[in-house]
Structures are given as structure tokens and as C-alpha cells.
Design an enzyme around this catalytic site. Structure first.
Site, PDB file in Angstrom:
ATOM      1  N   CYS A 143       0.833  -1.212   0.000  1.00 25.08           N
ATOM      2  CA  CYS A 143       0.000   0.000   0.000  1.00 25.08           C
ATOM      3  C   CYS A 143       0.863   1.255   0.000  1.00 25.08           C
ATOM      4  O   CYS A 143       0.478   2.286  -0.559  1.00 25.08           O
ATOM      5  CB  CYS A 143      -0.957  -0.004   1.193  1.00 25.08           C
ATOM      6  SG  CYS A 143      -0.144  -0.131   2.801  1.00 25.08           S
ATOM      7  N   HIS A 193      -1.361   1.354   7.578  1.00 28.15           N
ATOM      8  CA  HIS A 193      -1.867   1.314   6.196  1.00 28.15           C
ATOM      9  C   HIS A 193      -1.721   2.689   5.544  1.00 28.15           C
ATOM     10  O   HIS A 193      -1.957   3.721   6.177  1.00 28.15           O
ATOM     11  CB  HIS A 193      -3.335   0.884   6.202  1.00 28.15           C
ATOM     12  CG  HIS A 193      -3.921   0.707   4.845  1.00 28.15           C
ATOM     13  ND1 HIS A 193      -3.387  -0.156   3.911  1.00 28.15           N
ATOM     14  CD2 HIS A 193      -5.001   1.289   4.243  1.00 28.15           C
ATOM     15  CE1 HIS A 193      -4.115  -0.107   2.804  1.00 28.15           C
ATOM     16  NE2 HIS A 193      -5.087   0.770   2.978  1.00 28.15           N
TER      17      HIS A 193
END
Length: 529
Positions: free
Chosen positions: A153, A481
Site C-alpha cells: 500500500c 496502512h
């Protein structure tokens, strides 16, 4: 005998009572029908919201899509339903993944009927005959996301922001199709060629892309991004380190004789500092030099509320080094000022620091405002400040002249509505008004000449517009994230959460300033206005 007769009568009464009980009709209890559970959700499509949309417990995805179509006019074939970051693709996803009051985001555009008469001479292009790129442009689909290939990510969000810079993207795509480059070896594509191919693939489809070739090459070029956990999974990495390494390689590979900067990274991100280093104990010991840069840093502490506060902390620093005049170590004040502004400005929010006790990169959660329009004037040197001030004055003068011209036009319209009996008097005064207007025009021409001396074509306004953002959620740079946000020219702000892409508003971007466990801005990308 009497006793026997009494017993006999009692026995008859008991027998009759039993018969009555047996013959009494029985009433069966009616079973209550189990009611289906109803879930009420909010359907979000672009800027519109449809509240209190009901979903029954046994409702199928197909039936729900038909209900969504009746509200939004988006056919099921073009619907992409996302709830809490997960796409609803099956009946089980709808029944188990959606709870009461959840927000379901609909991605997809309605089919519009063109009511204008068709030009018979214009060639009709059928969808079946179009390429995927032409279909994407015709239907104005949302750009595709990138699949996560093991904690990538950080890379996906960074690439989406770089793709949002048109000059860099187009040059990379151009290089991907050229085979006469000196650094292109058949069968062994370079970093920039693979990235160009990836961007070309993303521009030719509306479906999410699996960046397998580029990710494998990226991990081979940078082994530090291929480390694994004890369980064998790829570790999370720092998106800022990823961006730094990516720009370093692109700067080396994307050289060009056609641009003054010599390479495309400096063409997009390159700026220049004037650096003044002065000894605190001996003011005569002063050194001046220039220093190139491709990003600014925003340092965050308890006094940092705005991104400009953090940038100012990085522009002036105290360092200790050896003094040639004192023949010992001394404190020096190092002051940097921008002498050349880049076309695109990358700002890193320095939120992570090394925590010795726990041996991790801890995170600063403080809220820091990064505005949609950034003024960089205070960080420029005197020469650049003068150029910016002159440009802004010229812009203000243009606006004033525009307002004056509009006022003159309106005054002329007002004069035309005078009564007929004043026509003679109006004609007499017309010559006088014309003489005055001629004198005024001469004065305005002089002002325009002065404005031209400013050279407003230099376009040094000192203002930048926010066009990209990488956010981080979590407490460490090597965990959590990363999500990318890009301002699309047609659709506005788009959120790239790996393969899931959704539209968001400008107000949603303001919620990413920080201040809690929620995702917050980490890398900001600005474009010169």
C-alpha cells in the site's frame, strides 16, 4: 339405599363432565411468522446521498442492485458497491458485510440519453469497436486502483500521486514505447520503462491493475523493500523512503537534452536554496552556497499548527561544526531561502521519529493543517520575494482594470435608456464625454505600460494548489496502512485505497490533518498556480 343412590348420581355427574371435556373444541396456538430483519443504509453516489434505503434479511444482491438503479439510474452492469472498504460482490457480502446505518458507496456513472439531433455526417463510434482506453474516456470511468501484493500500500499510494503529475506520467509512457533509448536493453527493461508501462496500462482500463512486473523489479532494485517477517510475509515500508528512492532512480534514468534542468525529476520537482551559514561566535565567518532540493520538510512539535510552521523550523537550524577561525567546534546558524521555485512542490510531514526505548519509528499524531492553497512567499529570498510581489500587484491591477471596464460598459447601457426628450442634451454632452474618455484612456495606457514592466508572464505567484496526498493510519511507519488521494481534473478528489477507488469531497480531505488514530497526511503534493 340412600347412600348407594347418592354415590350413583355422583358417578353419573363425573362421567358427563369427562365427556364434555373431551368434546370441547381445542384451539391451536398460531405460530407467529418470523419477520425478516430490515437494515437501513445510506447510498452515496458522487455528491448525492440516498438515506434510509432498506435491505431485507433475505434480499439478494441482484434485487438490491435493481433498487440502487431506481435511485441513481446507474445500471447494475456499471455498479461497483463498496462498504467499509470492501466491494459487495455476492449475496453473502450483502447479508453479512452490511450493518444498520452503514454507508454504501456507489462507483459508476448513469447512462445519459442524448436528446440532441444526430449529425448525419458525423461518424458513429460503436462501443464494440472501441479500444478499452477509448471506452474509458467515453464513459468517463473512475481511474483504476492497484492490487496489494503483500503490504505494498505504501508503493500503490505513492505511484497514484506520481501518476497525477501529467508531465511525468506522459514522459514515462513515452519512454515505455521507445526502444532507441541508450539504457533500454531488449528483454531487460529499466525501472522507468516498467513504470511507464504500468501507467500506460492504468490509462487503458477501468479495472484494477495487478502491478506484478513493477513490484518484482522494485524489490530487486531495492532489497530493503523486500524484507519479510518471521512468518514469511512482506513487511510494511515507509512511503517517504519509497518516494525518495523512486525519484532517485528516475532522475538518473530520465535524462533529456530538451529541457534546461537536464532530467524530468528536476523539471517537475527541482528547486534551489540559497544557504547562508554563519558562526554564532564570529559573525565574520560566513559561508554562502546554493543547494538543490526536490522536497520540503515540515517538522512537527507542540507549536506546529500549520504546515508553514513546520517548514519554517526546517529553514533555519543550528548545527555544530569546526570553525576555521576559532580552530575548534562552534555553533553555526544555517539559514535557507528558496531562490528558484519548483513546478510541483513535495512536502513531507515529518511525523516519525526513532524511539530508542522500544526500537521503533514512533508517530506524532498532532493535527497539522495543509491548506488547499499554499503561500510559499515567506520562505523565498529577497530577489524572489520582489518578483512575487510585483506579479501579485500586476494581477491586482488587472482585476481593477477589468472592474473599471465593466463599470464603463454598464454606464454606457444606462445612458442608452434616457428619455427621447433628452436626446438633444445628450448629444451636446457626448463630445465632452468623448474628450474626457480620451484623456482617461491615455492615463490607463501609461498604467498598462508600468504593469508590463513587471513581466507577469513569469508566473511567480508564490501560490501552490494541493493536488495529491499520501496518508498513513497506524502508530509506526513500518506498520499500519497507506492510502493515496489525487485531485482529478474531471471528478475532483479520488481516494485510492489499493484496488478500491472512490470519490471524496474537499471537506473529506480536511479531515486528514491528524490529531487521533485516524489516517492523516504524510506526503503532500502541490502544483504551482
Amino acid at each position: 339405599m340412600c347412600v348407594i343412590w347418592v354415590v350413583y348420581e355422583l358417578w353419573n355427574l363425573c362421567s358427563c363432565a369427562k365427556k364434555c371435556v373431551k368434546n370441547k373444541p381445542t384451539t391451536k396456538k398460531k405460530k407467529k411468522k418470523k419477520k425478516n430483519k430490515l437494515v437501513e443504509v445510506i447510498i452515496k453516489h458522487g455528491k448525492s446521498k440516498h438515506k434510509n434505503v432498506k435491505i431485507e434479511d433475505d434480499e439478494t444482491l441482484e434485487a438490491f442492485q435493481a433498487k440502487v438503479m431506481s435511485l441513481t439510474q446507474v445500471p447494475p452492469s456499471r455498479q461497483k458497491l463498496v462498504c467499509k472498504g470492501k466491494q459487495l460482490e455476492t449475496n453473502e457480502d450483502l447479508r453479512n458485510g452490511v450493518k444498520n446505518k452503514d454507508i454504501i458507496t456507489l462507483v459508476g456513472s448513469a447512462e445519459k440519453t442524448d436528446t440532441t439531433p444526430m449529425d448525419v455526417d458525423k461518424k458513429v463510434n460503436f462501443i464494440e469497436d472501441m479500444t478499452e482506453a477509448q471506452r474509458q474516456e467515453a464513459m468517463a470511468e473512475i481511474p483504476p486502483g492497484l492490487h496489494n501484493l503483500g503490504n505494498t500500500c505504501y508503493l500503490n499510494s505513492t505511484l497514484q500521486c506520481l501518476k497525477g503529475i501529467p508531465e511525468l506520467k506522459e514522459e514515462l509512457k513515452k519512454r515505455a514505447t521507445q526502444t532507441d533509448q541508450e539504457d533500454v536493453v531488449p528483454g531487460n527493461p529499466t525501472f522507468s520503462v516498467l513504470l511507464g508501462r504500468l501507467f500506460a496500462e492504468m490509462d487503458s482500463t477501468s479495472e484494477s491493475v495487478v502491478p506484478r512486473d513493477f513490484v518484482d523489479h522494485f524489490r530487486n532494485v531495492f532489497p530493503e523493500f523486500a524484507t519479510r517477517t518471521e512468518q514469511g510475509h512482506f513487511q510494511q515500508q515507509d512511503s517517504d523512503e519509497c518516494l525518495t528512492q523512486t525519484l532517485t532512480v528516475l532522475k538518473r534514468e530520465m535524462t533529456s537534452k530538451d529541457i534546461s534542468q537536464g532530467n524530468w525529476v528536476d523539471f517537475c520537482f527541482g528547486g534551489v536554496f540559497d544557504v547562508n551559514t554563519m558562526c554564532q561566535e564570529n559573525a565574520d565567518e560566513t559561508a554562502f552556497e546554493t543547494e538543490p532540493f526536490v522536497k520540503l520538510r515540515c517538522f512537527i512539535d507542540q507549536d506546529t499548527r500549520h504546515v508553514n510552521d513546520g517548514i519554517a523550523k526546517d529553514m533555519t537550524q543550528e548545527i555544530e561544526k569546526r570553525s576555521n577561525t576559532l580552530q575548534r567546534n562552534a555553533l553555526f546558524k544555517r539559514t535557507r531561502r528558496i531562490s528558484q521555485l519548483p513546478k510541483y512542490l513535495n512536502i513531507q510531514m515529518v511525523r516519525f521519529f526513532w524511539k530508542q526505548a522500544s526500537q521503533v519509528n514512533a508517530k506524532i499524531l498532532r493535527s497539522v493543517v495543509f491548506p488547499e492553497k499554499l503561500d510559499i512567499y515567506d520562505f523565498c529570498n529577497d530577489a524572489l520575494k520582489t518578483k512575487i510581489s510585483d506579479f501579485r500587484k500586476a494581477q491586482v491591477q488587472k482585476e481593477n482594470e477589468k472592474r473599471e471596464a465593466e463599470k464603463l460598459v454598464q454606464d454606457e447601457k444606462n445612458k442608452e435608456v434616457k428619455q427621447d426628450d433628452e436626446k438633444k442634451e445628450k448629444d451636446k454632452n457626448k463630445d465632452k464625454d468623448n474628450n474626457k474618455d480620451t484623456d482617461n484612456n491615455k492615463d490607463k495606457d501609461k498604467d498598462k505600460d508600468k504593469a508590463m514592466d513587471v513581466d507577469p508572464s513569469s508566473n511567480e505567484s508564490g501560490y501552490y494548489e494541493l493536488i495529491g496526498l499520501v496518508t498513513h493510519k497506524g502508530l509506526s511507519a513500518n506498520s499500519g496502512h497507506y492510502i493515496g488521494y489525487v485531485k482529478d481534473p474531471k471528478r475532483g478528489w479520488l481516494k485510492f485505497d489499493d484496488e478500491v477507488v472512490t470519490e471524496v469531497s474537499a471537506d473529506d480531505i480536511k479531515k486528514l490533518y491528524g490529531g487521533g488514530q485516524w489516517q492523516m497526511g504524510y506526503e503532500c503534493f502541490y502544483r504551482k498556480i
